[in-house]
Write a protein that holds these residues in place. Structure first.
Motif, mmCIF file in Angstrom:
data_model
loop_
_atom_site.group_PDB
_atom_site.id
_atom_site.type_symbol
_atom_site.label_atom_id
_atom_site.label_comp_id
_atom_site.label_asym_id
_atom_site.label_seq_id
_atom_site.Cartn_x
_atom_site.Cartn_y
_atom_site.Cartn_z
ATOM 1 N N SER A 158 -54.882 -57.080 26.461
ATOM 2 C CA SER A 158 -53.435 -57.062 26.765
ATOM 3 C C SER A 158 -52.959 -58.297 27.529
ATOM 4 O O SER A 158 -51.792 -58.362 27.932
ATOM 5 C CB SER A 158 -53.043 -55.799 27.557
ATOM 6 N N SER A 160 -52.059 -62.457 27.883
ATOM 7 C CA SER A 160 -51.553 -63.516 26.997
ATOM 8 C C SER A 160 -52.632 -64.583 26.803
ATOM 9 O O SER A 160 -53.386 -64.905 27.736
ATOM 10 C CB SER A 160 -50.307 -64.148 27.590
ATOM 11 N N TRP A 196 -51.902 -60.188 14.584
ATOM 12 C CA TRP A 196 -50.704 -60.926 15.042
ATOM 13 C C TRP A 196 -50.525 -62.192 14.201
ATOM 14 O O TRP A 196 -51.522 -62.780 13.740
ATOM 15 C CB TRP A 196 -50.866 -61.273 16.524
ATOM 16 N N ASN A 225 -48.978 -62.814 22.947
ATOM 17 C CA ASN A 225 -48.685 -61.896 24.061
ATOM 18 C C ASN A 225 -49.706 -60.774 24.212
ATOM 19 O O ASN A 225 -49.532 -59.872 25.041
ATOM 20 C CB ASN A 225 -47.282 -61.306 23.901
ATOM 21 N N LYS A 227 -50.390 -58.453 21.998
ATOM 22 C CA LYS A 227 -49.998 -57.248 21.286
ATOM 23 C C LYS A 227 -49.970 -57.484 19.785
ATOM 24 O O LYS A 227 -50.053 -58.606 19.314
ATOM 25 C CB LYS A 227 -48.616 -56.789 21.766
ATOM 26 N N ARG A 228 -49.829 -56.381 19.046
ATOM 27 C CA ARG A 228 -49.690 -56.487 17.597
ATOM 28 C C ARG A 228 -48.249 -56.912 17.266
ATOM 29 O O ARG A 228 -47.305 -56.446 17.910
ATOM 30 C CB ARG A 228 -49.994 -55.144 16.925
ATOM 31 N N SER A 229 -48.110 -57.771 16.257
ATOM 32 C CA SER A 229 -46.775 -58.256 15.898
ATOM 33 C C SER A 229 -46.237 -57.553 14.676
ATOM 34 O O SER A 229 -46.996 -57.040 13.834
ATOM 35 C CB SER A 229 -46.812 -59.771 15.632
ATOM 36 N N THR A 235 -42.944 -55.753 18.055
ATOM 37 C CA THR A 235 -44.350 -55.385 18.264
ATOM 38 C C THR A 235 -44.633 -54.034 17.606
ATOM 39 O O THR A 235 -43.746 -53.188 17.467
ATOM 40 C CB THR A 235 -44.679 -55.314 19.758
ATOM 41 N N ARG A 236 -45.899 -53.856 17.234
ATOM 42 C CA ARG A 236 -46.332 -52.582 16.659
ATOM 43 C C ARG A 236 -47.112 -51.793 17.711
ATOM 44 O O ARG A 236 -47.703 -52.367 18.623
ATOM 45 C CB ARG A 236 -47.217 -52.822 15.443
ATOM 46 N N THR A 239 -52.550 -51.159 21.096
ATOM 47 C CA THR A 239 -52.982 -52.368 21.780
ATOM 48 C C THR A 239 -54.361 -52.768 21.285
ATOM 49 O O THR A 239 -55.272 -51.929 21.234
ATOM 50 C CB THR A 239 -53.026 -52.144 23.298
#
Length: 264
Positions: A158, A160, A196, A225, A227-229, A235-236, A239
């Protein structure tokens, strides 16, 4: 009459004939000289042929490539032409020369030839500079570009992560490269799972323009970031957990090697 034909005197007869021949010869020489002098006087008193009238020069503005001295006719040309024809400059040639000089002076005083030359020189210089710039800024051939991506060895879940990207000119000529969302993408996968990608959010890429000399590189960083894009910079859910992830980039068909990232 007999005295003329048969001289009488104390001197010999030949002496009198020699004296008469000298007198008669001297008289003939004087008459010939007098005739020559009269002939020359009559010839010199005849008026010299008048030179043709010299028209006043045109005051049409000069073209930019001509200088003011070459645009207005020189008065010395007509004066020398008349002098060669009659042996001296005629009054009409002198007057024409003065008129040409005054016309040339007024044309120079008005300043219009200089203004015309200056006005036309600037566009010419500007267009030449533009042409040179367009010739210099040639687009890089994709076959002359090398794309690479680098990532940290490990990162926390989680958190960046910044991926460092580099686009290098491997050709022998200087060229220009433009990076934008239409030609560039960076994605992160884990096995067959697409985690991502910058294709989901064009603002992550932006636009970059650089002129690269041979062996020179364009370097920049793209942030993930953690996260999933999803499309539209969204975001989706879900995590990404700990494990191995691989980042790859592509630009105009040129693909980079994979960079490994370990989430802990």
């Amino acid at each position: 009459m007999s005295g003329v034909m048969h001289p009488v005197g104390p001197e010999p007869q030949e002496t009198y004939w020699v004296r008469r021949a000298v007198v008669i010869g001297s008289a003939l020489v004087l008459m010939i000289i007098l005739l020559l002098v009269l002939f020359n006087l009559n010839g010199s008193q005849q008026p010299a042929p008048a030179a043709p009238p010299n028209p006043l020069p045109s005051l049409t503005p000069m073209t930019p490539s001509a200088s003011p001295s070459s645009a207005s006719p020189s008065p010395s040309g007509s004066a020398s032409a008349s002098a060669s024809a009659s042996g001296k400059a005629t009054p009409s040639a002198s007057a024409s020369g003065k008129a040409s000089s005054s016309a040339s002076a007024s044309a120079s005083a008005s300043g219009s030839p200089k203004a015309a030359g200056k006005a036309s020189s600037s566009p010419s210089t500007k267009s030449t500079s533009t042409a040179v710039t367009q010739q210099t800024l040639t687009v890089c051939d994709p076959s002359d570009l090398d794309l690479s991506v680098d990532s940290p060895r490990t990162a926390g879940v989680s958190s960046s992560v910044g991926f460092k990207l580099s686009l290098t000119n491997t050709g022998s000529n200087t060229c220009v490269v433009t990076v934008n969302p239409n030609d560039f993408s960076l994605k992160l996968v884990s096995g067959s799972d697409r985690i991502w990608s910058t294709a989901d959010c064009s603002t992550l890429v932006g636009q970059r323009l650089a002129q690269l000399t041979p062996k020179q590189s364009l370097n920049w960083t793209v942030e993930w970031n953690g996260k999933r894009s999803a499309s539209g910079c969204k975001t989706r859910p879900g995590t990404p957990g700990a494990g191995y992830y691989w980042a790859t980039a592509s630009f105009t068909g040129v693909a980079s090697d994979r960079a490994r990232l370990i989430l802990t």
